[in-house]
Each structure stands twice: as structure tokens, then as C-alpha cells.
Design a protein around this motif. Structure first.
Motif, PDB file in Angstrom:
ATOM      1  N   GLN A 121      39.731  43.317  48.431  1.00 44.71           N
ATOM      2  CA  GLN A 121      40.430  43.517  47.151  1.00 44.71           C
ATOM      3  C   GLN A 121      39.945  44.784  46.453  1.00 44.71           C
ATOM      4  O   GLN A 121      40.751  45.573  45.965  1.00 44.71           O
ATOM      5  CB  GLN A 121      40.238  42.298  46.242  1.00 44.71           C
ATOM      6  N   ARG A 122      38.649  44.992  46.411  1.00 41.16           N
ATOM      7  CA  ARG A 122      38.120  46.201  45.771  1.00 41.16           C
ATOM      8  C   ARG A 122      38.625  47.455  46.477  1.00 41.16           C
ATOM      9  O   ARG A 122      39.023  48.428  45.823  1.00 41.16           O
ATOM     10  CB  ARG A 122      36.596  46.165  45.733  1.00 41.16           C
ATOM     11  N   HIS A 170      41.348  47.772  48.212  1.00 41.28           N
ATOM     12  CA  HIS A 170      42.785  47.872  47.959  1.00 41.28           C
ATOM     13  C   HIS A 170      43.055  48.400  46.550  1.00 41.28           C
ATOM     14  O   HIS A 170      43.924  49.259  46.360  1.00 41.28           O
ATOM     15  CB  HIS A 170      43.438  46.500  48.162  1.00 41.28           C
ATOM     16  N   GLU A 171      42.326  47.904  45.583  1.00 38.72           N
ATOM     17  CA  GLU A 171      42.533  48.341  44.193  1.00 38.72           C
ATOM     18  C   GLU A 171      42.155  49.799  43.995  1.00 38.72           C
ATOM     19  O   GLU A 171      42.730  50.484  43.151  1.00 38.72           O
ATOM     20  CB  GLU A 171      41.749  47.442  43.235  1.00 38.72           C
ATOM     21  N   ARG A 172      41.209  50.283  44.770  1.00 39.50           N
ATOM     22  CA  ARG A 172      40.814  51.702  44.707  1.00 39.50           C
ATOM     23  C   ARG A 172      41.764  52.577  45.509  1.00 39.50           C
ATOM     24  O   ARG A 172      41.620  53.796  45.507  1.00 39.50           O
ATOM     25  CB  ARG A 172      39.402  51.894  45.245  1.00 39.50           C
ATOM     26  N   GLU A 173      42.718  51.928  46.205  1.00 35.68           N
ATOM     27  CA  GLU A 173      43.638  52.647  47.090  1.00 35.68           C
ATOM     28  C   GLU A 173      42.880  53.507  48.075  1.00 35.68           C
ATOM     29  O   GLU A 173      43.264  54.623  48.393  1.00 35.68           O
ATOM     30  CB  GLU A 173      44.649  53.457  46.283  1.00 35.68           C
TER      31      GLU A 173
END
Length: 173
Positions: A142-143, A145-148
């Protein structure tokens, strides 16, 4: 991969179309599968009698080729810890991280989790096996992914090891 003869014959075309070292490269699948030839091979493989009555293997094969909707269909009605584990992986890979954790809570202590070797060595290599924590893995994905931040070889490696451990566990049950 450690397969029995029946399963080897059934899924060999899938592995030929999409070798393991090329599969499961996207942590979050945000579009259609890019593996059309391998998806066609899965559609054929799941008709084989060795696989056709095994929704656990069907969920894993669709997961392998990034066909998350089809994997979800196979796993959602499999009311076992194994079905819950495939379901959790599918939701993580679609980016639904809280739902992934819910399904992990239903798969807690699945025997396949103890088979996941997060070190480079593997069984019998002489290297210590790092403990696998499925919820922590969801958080790490998730981290990222959120940072792209799309380049995470250690997360992709863990995802591949997780899939392999669960799929092989299913085959040998």
C-alpha cells in the motif's frame, strides 16, 4: 515449481506462455491483463479434469496471469482459509488494502504462510528464513502504491514467493 504429473501436464501451457520469472510483476493491477496468450492457456487448463474441480487452483491460475476478476470469482465462494487467502491476495493486488486485511484475518496462520521464504536462499540453502507477515506485506505494498513508486523488486519477489508457496501448497493437498 514443484508440481505433480497431473497438474504439470494441465498447467505447462500456462507456464510456457508466461514463465514464472515474468509473472506477477505488477503489485497492483490497475487495468486488464497484459498476458493474453497465458490467459487463453489458463482458460484451457481449468477445463482439464486435474484442475476443473479445484477452485483453489483456478483462483491461483487466474491470479498468475493478472485476471483478478476471474480469480475473485473462483475464490469468493471457497469458504476455507485457502479461499480466504487467495481472496486476500486478489484484493491486495487490486488495491483494496483494507479488504485484503479482512480476508487475511480469515486466513490467519494458513500453513502456506509458513512456507514463504523471504530470503534469497530457500529450503536447504543454509540461510535463515525471514518470517513472513501477510498484514505487514499489505501495508508495504500500500505504501509503495500510494507513493506511485512502481519499482520494488523486493516486494515483487515476495509476491512471487507468496503465490508459489500457496499454489504449491494447494497442489499437494
Amino acid at each position: 515449481m514443484n508440481l505433480t504429473t497431473d497438474f504439470e501436464e494441465a498447467i505447462r501451457p500456462v507456464l510456457d506462455a508466461l514463465p514464472f520469472e515474468m509473472a506477477l510483476r505488477r503489485l497492483v493491477v490497475d487495468g486488464p491483463s497484459e498476458h493474453t496468450e497465458a490467459s487463453a492457456a489458463v482458460a484451457k487448463a481449468i477445463q482439464d479434469p486435474a484442475v476443473a474441480e479445484r477452485p483453489d487452483l483456478i483462483a491461483g491460475l487466474w491470479m498468475y496471469v493478472d485476471e483478478l476478476d476471474k480469480s475473485h470469482e473462483a475464490s469468493q465462494d471457497l469458504n476455507t482459509p485457502t479461499g480466504s487467502y487467495w481472496h486476500a491476495i486478489m484484493h491486495r493486488r487490486e488495491g483494496d488494502f483494507s479488504n485484503s486485511k479482512y480476508w487475511l484475518s480469515r486466513a490467519v496462520h494458513h500453513p502456506a504462510m509458513g512456507l514463504i521464504d523471504l530470503t534469497g536462499g530457500g529450503a536447504g540453502s543454509g540461510t535463515a528464513v525471514a518470517a513472513y507477515d501477510a498484514v505487514d506485506f499489505v501495508d508495504r505494498v500500500q505504501r509503495a502504491h500510494e507513493r506511485e513508486d512502481g519499482f520494488h523488486p523486493e516486494l515483487v519477489s515476495a509476491q512471487c514467493k507468496e503465490w508459489k508457496a500457496l499454489f504449491e501448497w494447494c497442489i499437494h493437498q
